[in-house]
Design a protein around this motif. Structure first.
Motif, PDB file in Angstrom:
ATOM      1  N   ALA A  14       6.549  12.170   7.078  1.00  0.00           N
ATOM      2  CA  ALA A  14       7.143  11.847   8.376  1.00  0.00           C
ATOM      3  C   ALA A  14       6.634  10.504   8.878  1.00  0.00           C
ATOM      4  O   ALA A  14       5.843  10.424   9.813  1.00  0.00           O
ATOM      5  N   PRO A  15       7.049   9.385   8.249  1.00  0.00           N
ATOM      6  CA  PRO A  15       6.565   8.081   8.691  1.00  0.00           C
ATOM      7  C   PRO A  15       6.952   7.822  10.138  1.00  0.00           C
ATOM      8  O   PRO A  15       8.046   8.151  10.576  1.00  0.00           O
ATOM      9  N   ALA A  69      -3.897   4.105  -2.948  1.00  0.00           N
ATOM     10  CA  ALA A  69      -3.305   4.109  -1.605  1.00  0.00           C
ATOM     11  C   ALA A  69      -4.059   5.076  -0.701  1.00  0.00           C
ATOM     12  O   ALA A  69      -4.595   6.086  -1.151  1.00  0.00           O
ATOM     13  N   LEU A  70      -4.112   4.754   0.575  1.00  0.00           N
ATOM     14  CA  LEU A  70      -4.703   5.615   1.586  1.00  0.00           C
ATOM     15  C   LEU A  70      -3.566   6.192   2.410  1.00  0.00           C
ATOM     16  O   LEU A  70      -2.720   5.454   2.929  1.00  0.00           O
ATOM     17  N   ILE A  71      -3.521   7.513   2.520  1.00  0.00           N
ATOM     18  CA  ILE A  71      -2.459   8.176   3.269  1.00  0.00           C
ATOM     19  C   ILE A  71      -3.022   8.638   4.599  1.00  0.00           C
ATOM     20  O   ILE A  71      -4.027   9.350   4.641  1.00  0.00           O
ATOM     21  N   ILE A  72      -2.389   8.240   5.699  1.00  0.00           N
ATOM     22  CA  ILE A  72      -2.825   8.649   7.033  1.00  0.00           C
ATOM     23  C   ILE A  72      -2.066   9.912   7.410  1.00  0.00           C
ATOM     24  O   ILE A  72      -0.836   9.950   7.376  1.00  0.00           O
ATOM     25  N   LEU A  73      -2.834  10.949   7.758  1.00  0.00           N
ATOM     26  CA  LEU A  73      -2.262  12.243   8.105  1.00  0.00           C
ATOM     27  C   LEU A  73      -2.423  12.516   9.590  1.00  0.00           C
ATOM     28  O   LEU A  73      -3.383  12.068  10.218  1.00  0.00           O
ATOM     29  N   ALA A  96       1.807   7.455   7.344  1.00  0.00           N
ATOM     30  CA  ALA A  96       1.767   6.094   6.802  1.00  0.00           C
ATOM     31  C   ALA A  96       0.991   6.073   5.497  1.00  0.00           C
ATOM     32  O   ALA A  96       0.142   6.926   5.247  1.00  0.00           O
ATOM     33  N   THR A  97       1.283   5.083   4.667  1.00  0.00           N
ATOM     34  CA  THR A  97       0.550   4.845   3.428  1.00  0.00           C
ATOM     35  C   THR A  97       0.085   3.398   3.440  1.00  0.00           C
ATOM     36  O   THR A  97       0.878   2.494   3.671  1.00  0.00           O
ATOM     37  N   ILE A  98      -1.208   3.197   3.207  1.00  0.00           N
ATOM     38  CA  ILE A  98      -1.784   1.848   3.227  1.00  0.00           C
ATOM     39  C   ILE A  98      -2.122   1.443   1.798  1.00  0.00           C
ATOM     40  O   ILE A  98      -2.803   2.177   1.084  1.00  0.00           O
ATOM     41  N   HIS A  99      -1.630   0.278   1.382  1.00  0.00           N
ATOM     42  CA  HIS A  99      -1.856  -0.223   0.036  1.00  0.00           C
ATOM     43  C   HIS A  99      -2.808  -1.416   0.002  1.00  0.00           C
ATOM     44  O   HIS A  99      -3.103  -1.932  -1.068  1.00  0.00           O
ATOM     45  N   ASP A 100      -3.226  -1.901   1.170  1.00  0.00           N
ATOM     46  CA  ASP A 100      -4.134  -3.046   1.202  1.00  0.00           C
ATOM     47  C   ASP A 100      -5.065  -2.941   2.400  1.00  0.00           C
ATOM     48  O   ASP A 100      -4.812  -2.192   3.328  1.00  0.00           O
TER      49      ASP A 100
END
Length: 128
Positions: A14-15, A69-73, A96-100
């Motif tokens: 659910a972005p 990747a870091l996934i924000i829950l 959200a997913t963070i790649h950097d």
């Protein structure tokens, strides 16, 4: 005995449309921010990055890509229909997913940041 089944915690994609950046703080910056009298921080631009400054120190902000990747829950409350009763159910939303990450690199005060030499990951990050 409970009639409920333990099926784990549902995970939904659910972005939320907010762009997140992860800022990696060096220990000396963290110590400054957690002190009794934290300094005022300012951001200034340079030729190829931003500069974070306090009165006596400065750090260049560099974007670093990562393969992990870091996934924000975010927790969410929903309802699950079991027979005729509505039972509240806790779910997790991957928002959200963070790649950097943004890395702070110490640099001498008064000197401009060095110009990037075109590393492949910096060129790739510009196209995102």
């Amino acid at each position: 005995m409970s009639s409920q089944k333990d099926a784990g915690i549902p995970l939904n994609h659910a972005p939320n449309g907010i762009g997140y950046k992860l800022l990696e703080l060096p220990p000396e910056v963290l110590a400054l921010l957690e002190s009794e009298t934290p300094p005022v921080l300012t951001l200034e631009s340079s030729a190829n990055s931003a500069i974070l400054k306090t009165g006596t120190q400065s750090w260049a902000l560099h974007q670093k890509n990562t393969s992990n990747a870091l996934i924000i829950l975010e927790p969410s409350e929903g309802t699950a229909s079991l027979s005729s009763s509505q039972i509240p159910e806790t779910t997790l939303n991957a928002i959200a997913t963070i790649h950097d990450t943004i890395e702070l690199v110490s640099e001498p005060t008064g000197k401009p940041a060095p110009v990037a030499r075109g590393k492949w990951h910096e060129r790739f990050a510009r196209g995102r």
